[in-house]
Design an enzyme around this catalytic site. Sequence first.
Site, short mmCIF file in Angstrom:
data_model
loop_
_atom_site.label_atom_id
_atom_site.label_comp_id
_atom_site.label_asym_id
_atom_site.label_seq_id
_atom_site.Cartn_x
_atom_site.Cartn_y
_atom_site.Cartn_z
N ARG A 94 0.85 -1.39 -0.04
CA ARG A 94 -0.03 0.14 -0.01
C ARG A 94 0.82 1.13 -0.12
NH1 ARG A 94 -5.42 1.68 0.46
NH2 ARG A 94 -6.14 -0.62 0.59
N GLU A 113 -10.03 5.94 6.54
CA GLU A 113 -8.55 6.09 6.61
C GLU A 113 -7.96 7.35 5.96
OE1 GLU A 113 -8.17 1.96 5.37
OE2 GLU A 113 -6.41 1.83 6.45
N1 MTE Z 1 -12.79 5.49 14.15
C1 MTE Z 1 -12.81 5.02 15.35
N2 MTE Z 1 -13.71 5.88 16.17
N3 MTE Z 1 -12.33 4.21 16.07
C2 MTE Z 1 -11.35 3.27 15.12
O1 MTE Z 1 -10.71 2.38 15.77
N4 MTE Z 1 -10.35 2.92 13.08
C3 MTE Z 1 -9.97 3.31 11.78
C4 MTE Z 1 -11.36 4.08 11.19
N5 MTE Z 1 -11.95 4.91 11.93
C5 MTE Z 1 -11.23 3.64 13.90
C6 MTE Z 1 -12.08 4.55 13.20
C7 MTE Z 1 -9.63 2.42 10.65
S1 MTE Z 1 -7.84 1.91 10.89
C8 MTE Z 1 -10.18 1.89 9.85
S2 MTE Z 1 -9.64 0.77 8.74
C9 MTE Z 1 -11.53 2.03 9.74
O2 MTE Z 1 -12.22 3.12 10.71
C10 MTE Z 1 -12.63 0.86 9.82
O3 MTE Z 1 -14.00 0.97 9.71
P1 MTE Z 1 -14.87 1.21 8.43
O4 MTE Z 1 -14.31 0.27 7.30
O5 MTE Z 1 -16.08 0.87 8.78
O6 MTE Z 1 -14.78 2.68 8.26
N1 HPA Z 2 -5.76 -2.68 4.75
C1 HPA Z 2 -6.05 -3.17 5.84
N2 HPA Z 2 -5.68 -4.29 5.82
C2 HPA Z 2 -5.44 -5.08 4.82
C3 HPA Z 2 -5.25 -4.77 3.64
C4 HPA Z 2 -5.45 -3.39 3.49
O1 HPA Z 2 -5.40 -2.74 2.41
N3 HPA Z 2 -4.67 -5.38 2.94
C5 HPA Z 2 -4.76 -6.72 3.41
N4 HPA Z 2 -5.04 -6.41 4.65
MO1 MOS Z 3 -7.54 0.02 9.39
S1 MOS Z 3 -5.34 0.18 9.59
O1 MOS Z 3 -7.31 -0.93 7.92
O2 MOS Z 3 -7.66 -1.24 10.60
#
Ligand code: MTE
Ligand code: HPA
Ligand code: MOS
Length: 780
Positions: free
Chosen positions: A331, A733
């Site tokens: 990534r 993210e």
């Molecule tokens: N928001 C909160 N409040 N707490 C969290 O742990 N994790 C982040 C983001 N926002 C997180 C957060 C991360 S690393 C990811 S990948 C996404 O939320 C995962 O949730 P989603 O795919 O439903 O957005």
């Molecule tokens: N994001 C988070 N977790 C993962 C990914 C990614 O792009 N690819 C494989 N595991």
């Molecule tokens: Mo988020 S770093 O893909 O849990």
Amino acid sequence: MNKPADLPIGVTADAPALQPQVGVSRAHEAAHLHVSGEAVYIDDIAEAHGTLHAALGLSPIAHGTLVSIDVEQLRRQPGVVAVLTAADIPGENNCGPLVHDDPILADGELRYVGQPVYAVIATDRELARRAAAMAKQFIVATPLPAVLTAREAHAIGQCVIPPMHLARGDAAAAIAAAPHRLDGEWAVGGQEQFYLEGQISYALPQENQALLIHCSTQHPSEMQQLVAHALGWQSHQVTVQCRRMGGGFGGKESQSALFACVAAIAAQRLRRPVKLRIDRDDDFLVTGRRHGFDYRWSVGFDPEGRILGAEIDLISNCGHSADLSAPVMARALCHFDNAYWLPNVSMHGYGAKTHTQSNTAFRGFGGPQGALAIEMILDGIARRIGLDPLLVRQRNFYREGQDVTPYGQRVEDNLIGPLTDRLIETSGYHARRAEIAAFNATSPVLKRGLALTPVKFGISFNVVHLNQAGALVHVYTDGSVLVNHGGTEMGQGLNTKVAQVVAHELGVPVSQVRASATDTSKVANTSATAASTGSDLNGKAAQDAARKIRQRLAPLAARLLGGAEDALVFDGGEVRAGARAVGFKELVAKAYLERIQLWSDGFYATPGLHWDRAKLQGNPFFYYAFGAAVAEVLVDTLTGETRVLRADVLHDVGQSLNPALDIGQVEGAFVQGQGWLTSEELVWHPQTGLLLTHAPSTYKIPTANDMPRDFRVALYDAPNAADSIHRSKAVGEPPLLLPFSVLLAIKDAVAACGPQRCDPPLRAPATPEAVLDAVDAVRA
Ligand code: MTE
Ligand code: HPA
Ligand code: MOS
């Protein structure tokens, strides 16, 4: 078509306005529980009779050979019921997600200070911890030389994953032929997830050789699988449940496994419920975090600042095992381009193996580390040729005809130009640039700085098969709805969004829909809730399930109301055909009597993805999310303190499912990224390898006081061109990359201390020490 006498069919003169369930701000489904303290986290679950508590004995040295553990002495400590070592693991001693190189408990080799070597199981947590803390006394080991930095490890070819190369064109030739050249070296530190709820697992033996594990995890299915392997069991013997996490941020994507495995092994061996909850210091010492990166680059550019060729080495500090370091590096390589067309580019990714915690997922998953490098490079180019870095950025943007990424995916529906233009307008960028220059000209101590940085972030797991999800929707005979899906709730509001999607599909108020805890016995073989895909994947799966139920209800409703099935409107808790309506509840009760199935499964697999993992070529992303931010900072050049005076953000979430939640995600990610780049500094003791910054006293995450004083977050409201759930875009993210603008605004302020066209050597995180060093450097 007879109207049954027992059903109240309403007649309205005009069709009422639709009651939208998606696209509207709704409070987080558990907000009232979060604020009142009623929300149940794992440590709040009432303990079953006979519950025992585990604690981990940690390696006191960074590298060595494990000679012995004095298990007898440990067992004699007060309250201790059992001591487990690697020899007590019935199945595979591994909790690594991809490469099986991650022991649950140390076996033969000690690999970092903090590595779990044994587990003490005691009658209460305090006694378990007391025995665990005797590790230094009871672990006998022969020390070996330790490698603590990625640079050092890379220099001797010590890595956890094979090198990765991604190239297009002839970068070396383009650099050699370019009118200007810039070479650089830089580094960015790691970052601790600092979820407020630490790692925890609670394993409860069930009848007939089975376990129920409550685990704070983003990846229940993987926990189930790793526990089964560790026990030498089948997956159906293990159920993993997660109601919610008090934050995950990537730190519970893979690294919740060690805790699930230890609790499970102990519970199975002792046939007693076992809880493992580690405290903050141990969480820091045991688990890994965002990978720190070292970079070395050469770029060639034209007099206008357009990049003609770029070569870069990216060296990540992986720690002692592979964990997710390979997809993180992939990534990073796929985000070095960020928003920019790089005609000739050659990237080399190296995953260095060090005797430290194993680094893992953290919001952005390598994307921030990749994109930050090109932003630093462009800033350096602009300063050398004396142009506003914004102009140099704009000149390098992907555009029509120059819109293919180095990995071969076209940047379709590119919003970066129009979005940036709008933000320049709304933030008053150019006027403020002039104002700041005037301020700095008469202010010798306090300096202001300004920067605009864009974001392009690829949405999908960069491992194709992970892009799938399942859901179950149950409609009960009273018309209430329960949805269960494979995603996990970590505060991001996933359950709220999925409930909104289901409510929309069935035309009921969202208050009628409840999301139940994630549970491997409900939806099987789920992916981690990660890569920001939670609502994209699980929202579509839940929509599929709800749609099937609606389609089963439609013939009945059409029959009752007298109309065509495709003219029915499910909305506001009723089903309408023209002027006639029946309550959803009444319709469902009738459907039950007619033996119509009122629950359904749903499934979704993201279309159109392909990815060659060896060549790093293909279409790894379903679409891109865009954004940009302007940050203005004030730097005190005597103390090195910095303050974000104002931040203007314009961020693309497509057609938002829930603007309030999305704005919350953007604000949270911005401040979290700001913390990474300004205050969160990890320091390992250079001789012993102990992580010195293992508590909030020494590791400084941002607080409410560090928020931009004037914080203006707006959503760029354009439907996703890709067929995503209600044309929304993932939000979790991408906004973590927005505060690059803060770091570069600090650099801009520091540049105001030096001569024209100076390029301050600012480190990240830009702590007061780093800022002072950079100020000294440009003044010298
Ligand atoms: N928001 C909160 N409040 N707490 C969290 O742990 N994790 C982040 C983001 N926002 C997180 C957060 C991360 S690393 C990811 S990948 C996404 O939320 C995962 O949730 P989603 O795919 O439903 O957005
Ligand atoms: N994001 C988070 N977790 C993962 C990914 C990614 O792009 N690819 C494989 N595991
Ligand atoms: Mo988020 S770093 O893909 O849990």
